[in-house]
Motif scaffolding. Structure first.
Motif, PDB file in Angstrom:
ATOM      1  N   GLY A 162     -25.165  14.459  39.033  1.00  0.00           N
ATOM      2  CA  GLY A 162     -24.897  14.940  40.397  1.00  0.00           C
ATOM      3  C   GLY A 162     -23.421  15.162  40.666  1.00  0.00           C
ATOM      4  N   ALA A 163     -22.613  15.338  39.611  1.00  0.00           N
ATOM      5  CA  ALA A 163     -21.166  15.431  39.780  1.00  0.00           C
ATOM      6  C   ALA A 163     -20.640  16.833  39.510  1.00  0.00           C
ATOM      7  CB  ALA A 163     -20.472  14.426  38.858  1.00  0.00           C
ATOM      8  N   GLY A 164     -21.547  17.805  39.409  1.00  0.00           N
ATOM      9  CA  GLY A 164     -21.103  19.173  39.144  1.00  0.00           C
ATOM     10  C   GLY A 164     -20.583  19.355  37.733  1.00  0.00           C
ATOM     11  N   LEU A 165     -20.970  18.456  36.823  1.00  0.00           N
ATOM     12  CA  LEU A 165     -20.478  18.532  35.442  1.00  0.00           C
ATOM     13  C   LEU A 165     -21.621  18.834  34.470  1.00  0.00           C
ATOM     14  CD1 LEU A 165     -18.012  15.498  35.623  1.00  0.00           C
ATOM     15  CD2 LEU A 165     -17.447  17.937  35.796  1.00  0.00           C
ATOM     16  N   SER A 166     -22.727  19.328  35.016  1.00  0.00           N
ATOM     17  CA  SER A 166     -23.844  19.839  34.204  1.00  0.00           C
ATOM     18  C   SER A 166     -24.548  18.789  33.361  1.00  0.00           C
ATOM     19  CB  SER A 166     -23.377  20.961  33.275  1.00  0.00           C
ATOM     20  OG  SER A 166     -22.999  22.044  34.026  1.00  0.00           O
ATOM     21  N   SER A 167     -24.862  17.666  33.976  1.00  0.00           N
ATOM     22  CA  SER A 167     -25.658  16.680  33.238  1.00  0.00           C
ATOM     23  C   SER A 167     -27.040  17.258  32.930  1.00  0.00           C
ATOM     24  CB  SER A 167     -25.764  15.372  34.014  1.00  0.00           C
ATOM     25  OG  SER A 167     -26.350  15.593  35.268  1.00  0.00           O
ATOM     26  N   SER A 168     -27.552  18.123  33.799  1.00  0.00           N
ATOM     27  CA  SER A 168     -28.887  18.688  33.534  1.00  0.00           C
ATOM     28  C   SER A 168     -28.850  19.630  32.328  1.00  0.00           C
ATOM     29  CB  SER A 168     -29.463  19.378  34.769  1.00  0.00           C
ATOM     30  OG  SER A 168     -28.589  20.361  35.244  1.00  0.00           O
ATOM     31  N   ALA A 169     -27.812  20.461  32.238  1.00  0.00           N
ATOM     32  CA  ALA A 169     -27.709  21.340  31.061  1.00  0.00           C
ATOM     33  C   ALA A 169     -27.527  20.504  29.798  1.00  0.00           C
ATOM     34  CB  ALA A 169     -26.547  22.323  31.224  1.00  0.00           C
ATOM     35  N   ALA A 170     -26.766  19.407  29.914  1.00  0.00           N
ATOM     36  CA  ALA A 170     -26.571  18.535  28.747  1.00  0.00           C
ATOM     37  C   ALA A 170     -27.905  17.960  28.291  1.00  0.00           C
ATOM     38  CB  ALA A 170     -25.573  17.422  29.079  1.00  0.00           C
ATOM     39  N   LEU A 171     -28.747  17.562  29.245  1.00  0.00           N
ATOM     40  CA  LEU A 171     -30.061  17.008  28.874  1.00  0.00           C
ATOM     41  C   LEU A 171     -30.934  18.086  28.220  1.00  0.00           C
ATOM     42  CD1 LEU A 171     -32.135  14.767  28.756  1.00  0.00           C
ATOM     43  CD2 LEU A 171     -32.672  15.154  31.171  1.00  0.00           C
ATOM     44  N   GLU A 172     -30.907  19.281  28.792  1.00  0.00           N
ATOM     45  CA  GLU A 172     -31.701  20.374  28.195  1.00  0.00           C
ATOM     46  C   GLU A 172     -31.213  20.692  26.777  1.00  0.00           C
ATOM     47  OE1 GLU A 172     -31.917  22.182  32.681  1.00  0.00           O
ATOM     48  OE2 GLU A 172     -30.642  23.149  31.192  1.00  0.00           O
ATOM     49  N   CYS A 173     -29.907  20.812  26.631  1.00  0.00           N
ATOM     50  CA  CYS A 173     -29.362  21.218  25.327  1.00  0.00           C
ATOM     51  C   CYS A 173     -29.494  20.099  24.297  1.00  0.00           C
ATOM     52  CB  CYS A 173     -27.915  21.673  25.477  1.00  0.00           C
ATOM     53  SG  CYS A 173     -27.769  23.130  26.545  1.00  0.00           S
ATOM     54  N   ALA A 174     -29.403  18.840  24.735  1.00  0.00           N
ATOM     55  CA  ALA A 174     -29.627  17.723  23.799  1.00  0.00           C
ATOM     56  C   ALA A 174     -31.092  17.715  23.368  1.00  0.00           C
ATOM     57  CB  ALA A 174     -29.244  16.396  24.456  1.00  0.00           C
ATOM     58  N   THR A 175     -31.995  17.981  24.308  1.00  0.00           N
ATOM     59  CA  THR A 175     -33.420  18.027  23.962  1.00  0.00           C
ATOM     60  C   THR A 175     -33.696  19.147  22.956  1.00  0.00           C
ATOM     61  OG1 THR A 175     -34.010  17.208  26.164  1.00  0.00           O
ATOM     62  CG2 THR A 175     -35.767  18.275  24.902  1.00  0.00           C
ATOM     63  N   ALA A 176     -33.133  20.326  23.218  1.00  0.00           N
ATOM     64  CA  ALA A 176     -33.363  21.456  22.307  1.00  0.00           C
ATOM     65  C   ALA A 176     -32.832  21.127  20.910  1.00  0.00           C
ATOM     66  CB  ALA A 176     -32.685  22.712  22.856  1.00  0.00           C
ATOM     67  N   THR A 177     -31.686  20.461  20.857  1.00  0.00           N
ATOM     68  CA  THR A 177     -31.091  20.090  19.563  1.00  0.00           C
ATOM     69  C   THR A 177     -31.957  19.048  18.861  1.00  0.00           C
ATOM     70  OG1 THR A 177     -28.947  20.538  20.559  1.00  0.00           O
ATOM     71  CG2 THR A 177     -28.926  19.342  18.486  1.00  0.00           C
ATOM     72  N   LEU A 178     -32.495  18.127  19.639  1.00  0.00           N
ATOM     73  CA  LEU A 178     -33.403  17.107  19.074  1.00  0.00           C
ATOM     74  C   LEU A 178     -34.648  17.772  18.480  1.00  0.00           C
ATOM     75  CD1 LEU A 178     -33.864  13.858  19.136  1.00  0.00           C
ATOM     76  CD2 LEU A 178     -35.630  14.475  20.778  1.00  0.00           C
ATOM     77  N   LEU A 179     -35.220  18.707  19.232  1.00  0.00           N
ATOM     78  CA  LEU A 179     -36.439  19.377  18.748  1.00  0.00           C
ATOM     79  C   LEU A 179     -36.134  20.196  17.495  1.00  0.00           C
ATOM     80  CD1 LEU A 179     -38.175  20.467  22.094  1.00  0.00           C
ATOM     81  CD2 LEU A 179     -38.357  18.317  20.839  1.00  0.00           C
ATOM     82  N   GLU A 180     -34.967  20.820  17.437  1.00  0.00           N
ATOM     83  CA  GLU A 180     -34.556  21.517  16.208  1.00  0.00           C
ATOM     84  C   GLU A 180     -34.558  20.527  15.037  1.00  0.00           C
ATOM     85  OE1 GLU A 180     -31.395  25.035  17.439  1.00  0.00           O
ATOM     86  OE2 GLU A 180     -30.676  22.976  17.510  1.00  0.00           O
ATOM     87  N   GLY A 181     -33.998  19.346  15.287  1.00  0.00           N
ATOM     88  CA  GLY A 181     -33.924  18.324  14.237  1.00  0.00           C
ATOM     89  C   GLY A 181     -35.309  17.859  13.798  1.00  0.00           C
ATOM     90  N   LEU A 182     -36.178  17.632  14.774  1.00  0.00           N
ATOM     91  CA  LEU A 182     -37.532  17.161  14.441  1.00  0.00           C
ATOM     92  C   LEU A 182     -38.316  18.214  13.667  1.00  0.00           C
ATOM     93  CD1 LEU A 182     -38.455  15.401  17.815  1.00  0.00           C
ATOM     94  CD2 LEU A 182     -38.324  14.272  15.582  1.00  0.00           C
ATOM     95  N   LEU A 183     -38.061  19.489  13.986  1.00  0.00           N
ATOM     96  CA  LEU A 183     -38.794  20.587  13.332  1.00  0.00           C
ATOM     97  C   LEU A 183     -38.086  21.073  12.063  1.00  0.00           C
ATOM     98  CD1 LEU A 183     -39.706  22.623  16.545  1.00  0.00           C
ATOM     99  CD2 LEU A 183     -41.352  21.473  15.046  1.00  0.00           C
ATOM    100  N   GLY A 184     -36.839  20.635  11.856  1.00  0.00           N
ATOM    101  CA  GLY A 184     -36.089  21.093  10.689  1.00  0.00           C
ATOM    102  C   GLY A 184     -35.733  22.566  10.759  1.00  0.00           C
ATOM    103  N   LEU A 185     -35.340  23.033  11.937  1.00  0.00           N
ATOM    104  CA  LEU A 185     -34.942  24.443  12.086  1.00  0.00           C
ATOM    105  C   LEU A 185     -33.743  24.532  13.013  1.00  0.00           C
ATOM    106  CD1 LEU A 185     -35.965  25.418  15.156  1.00  0.00           C
ATOM    107  CD2 LEU A 185     -38.168  25.316  14.042  1.00  0.00           C
ATOM    108  N   THR A 186     -33.097  25.687  12.996  1.00  0.00           N
ATOM    109  CA  THR A 186     -31.960  25.927  13.900  1.00  0.00           C
ATOM    110  C   THR A 186     -32.180  27.250  14.621  1.00  0.00           C
ATOM    111  OG1 THR A 186     -30.566  24.890  12.233  1.00  0.00           O
ATOM    112  CG2 THR A 186     -29.441  26.020  14.019  1.00  0.00           C
TER     113      THR A 186
END
Ligand code: GLA
Length: 382
Positions: free
Chosen positions: A120-144
């Motif tokens: 809630g500080a205007g520093l994009s914690s929500s985008a960070a959560l989305e992008c960390a999730t996408a990176t995690l799923l890439e890792g779990l699936l072994g793709l980029t």
């Protein structure tokens, strides 16, 4: 806390050894505010504050998510995704939905999430959560995924699962960020350019006012509507081709406040183009002046600032160039959140101390103030 320390603390919260560890940063925007959805240019960088997700497969069809201080979430990966409870997990659901729509079948996993990006500080914690999730799923699936596709998938998650009609800035900054680089984005072509920002004598201070005005949460969508209404009346296809004279010619027809919203868009696009030239010429004095003008426009024409942001900006700008401050403005969506201050590195400590003290004395609120440098974007730690 450093990123490796954060990753260790995340791993400690998982009952089995983590097989995938993903990190994605928040961002701060130097200039170019509320124009990423108007074909403008923006100049954010990824900050050294991250969301880290550690995970291990669990032999089920469920994603089991835990995060300190938040209710646990269980997501069924064998069905299409829908908005649900707890609310915070919708960012994760939205990204899972994006991967499912690409045709991927996700394995069940247990995950633990930790963060140093203030919410809630205007520093994009929500985008960070989305992008960390996408990176995690890439890792779990072994793709980029290609970076742009990944950032746009995360933006779509925010639109559809958090119902915020955001632009592309936050997710692009979190995905494309690099050390010592600003992620300059041409929001018309949706192409980022990494611009050097590594002068050690210049520092960037982020000041979280620790206020978030809930009542104005719909303000973002309303502003976006105003800009669409204005552009339709001006009758030009893209804001990129609208001049101040075009806006002034339609001033009465647009009416207040839509005419002022339009003036912010065209002047902010011009300021951001000028800022890019100033940066190229190492002219930080000019960049600071442009940042100050950006704040005035956001405050008076776009009306997305608030008392606390104005105060924090005034405290910094009052210190002035003699005290090492080149310019300050609000950063991010507004209605609370954070300011960004460009200053001389060797005076940063004393500037931060003054900002902290004067703000707290005036408001009774303890702010969170720190320096940040451009940092690495979303990546797999393991
Ligand atoms: C929020 C949105 C961004 C951008 C900024 C304002 O952070 O998510 O897309 O519009 O506000 O510049």
């Amino acid at each position: 806390m450093t990123l490796p320390q954060l990753a260790d603390s995340a791993a400690a919260g998982l009952s089995q050894p983590a097989t995938v560890i993903a990190a994605a940063p928040g961002r701060v925007n130097l200039i170019g505010e509320h124009i990423d959805y108007c074909d403008g240019f923006v100049m954010p960088f990824a900050i050294d504050r991250y969301i880290v997700i550690v995970a291990a497969p669990n032999d089920s069809k469920m994603a089991k998510l835990a995060s300190d201080g938040l209710p646990d979430a269980i997501i069924d990966l064998s069905t299409p995704q829908d908005i649900g409870e707890p609310h915070w997990a919708n960012y994760v659901r939205g990204v899972i939905d994006g991967f499912q729509k690409l045709g991927h079948t996700l394995p069940g996993f247990d995950a633990h999430i930790v963060s140093t990006v203030p919410g809630g500080a205007g520093l994009s914690s929500s985008a960070a959560l989305e992008c960390a999730t996408a990176t995690l799923l890439e890792g779990l699936l072994g793709l980029t995924l290609p970076k742009k596709q990944k950032a746009l998938l995360c933006q779509k998650a925010e639109h559809e699962f958090a119902q915020v009609p955001c632009g592309i800035m936050d997710q692009f900054a979190s995905v494309f960020g690099e050390e010592n680089r600003i992620v300059m984005i041409d929001c018309q072509s949706e192409e980022p350019t990494l611009v050097p920002f590594e002068n050690p004598s210049i520092a960037v201070i982020i000041a979280n006012t620790n206020v978030h005005h809930q009542l104005t949460d719909g303000g973002y969508a309303i502003r976006r509507r105003h800009t669409e209404e204005a552009l339709a009346k001006i009758g030009i296809a893209s804001w990129r081709n609208v001049t101040l004279a075009d806006v002034e010619a339609k001033w009465e027809e647009l009416g207040d406040p839509v005419n002022r919203r339009a003036r912010h868009i065209v002047t902010e696009i011009a300021r951001t183009q000028a800022a890019a030239l100033a940066l190229e010429a190492n002219d930080f004095t000019e960049l600071g002046i442009l940042m100050q003008a950006s704040h005035v426009s956001l405050r008076d024409d776009f009306e997305v600032s608030c008392e606390e942001l104005d105060l924090m900006v005034t405290i910094a700008n009052d210190i002035g160039p003699r005290g090492g401050v080149l310019g300050a403005r609000m950063t991010g969506g507004g209605f609370g959140g954070s300011t960004v201050t460009l200053c001389d590195s060797d005076q940063a400590e004393s500037i931060m101390a003054t900002m902290r003290m004067v703000y707290q004395q005036a408001t009774g609120i303890e702010p969170e103030i720190f320096c940040s440098r451009p940092s690495r974007g979303a990546h797999l730690i393991r």
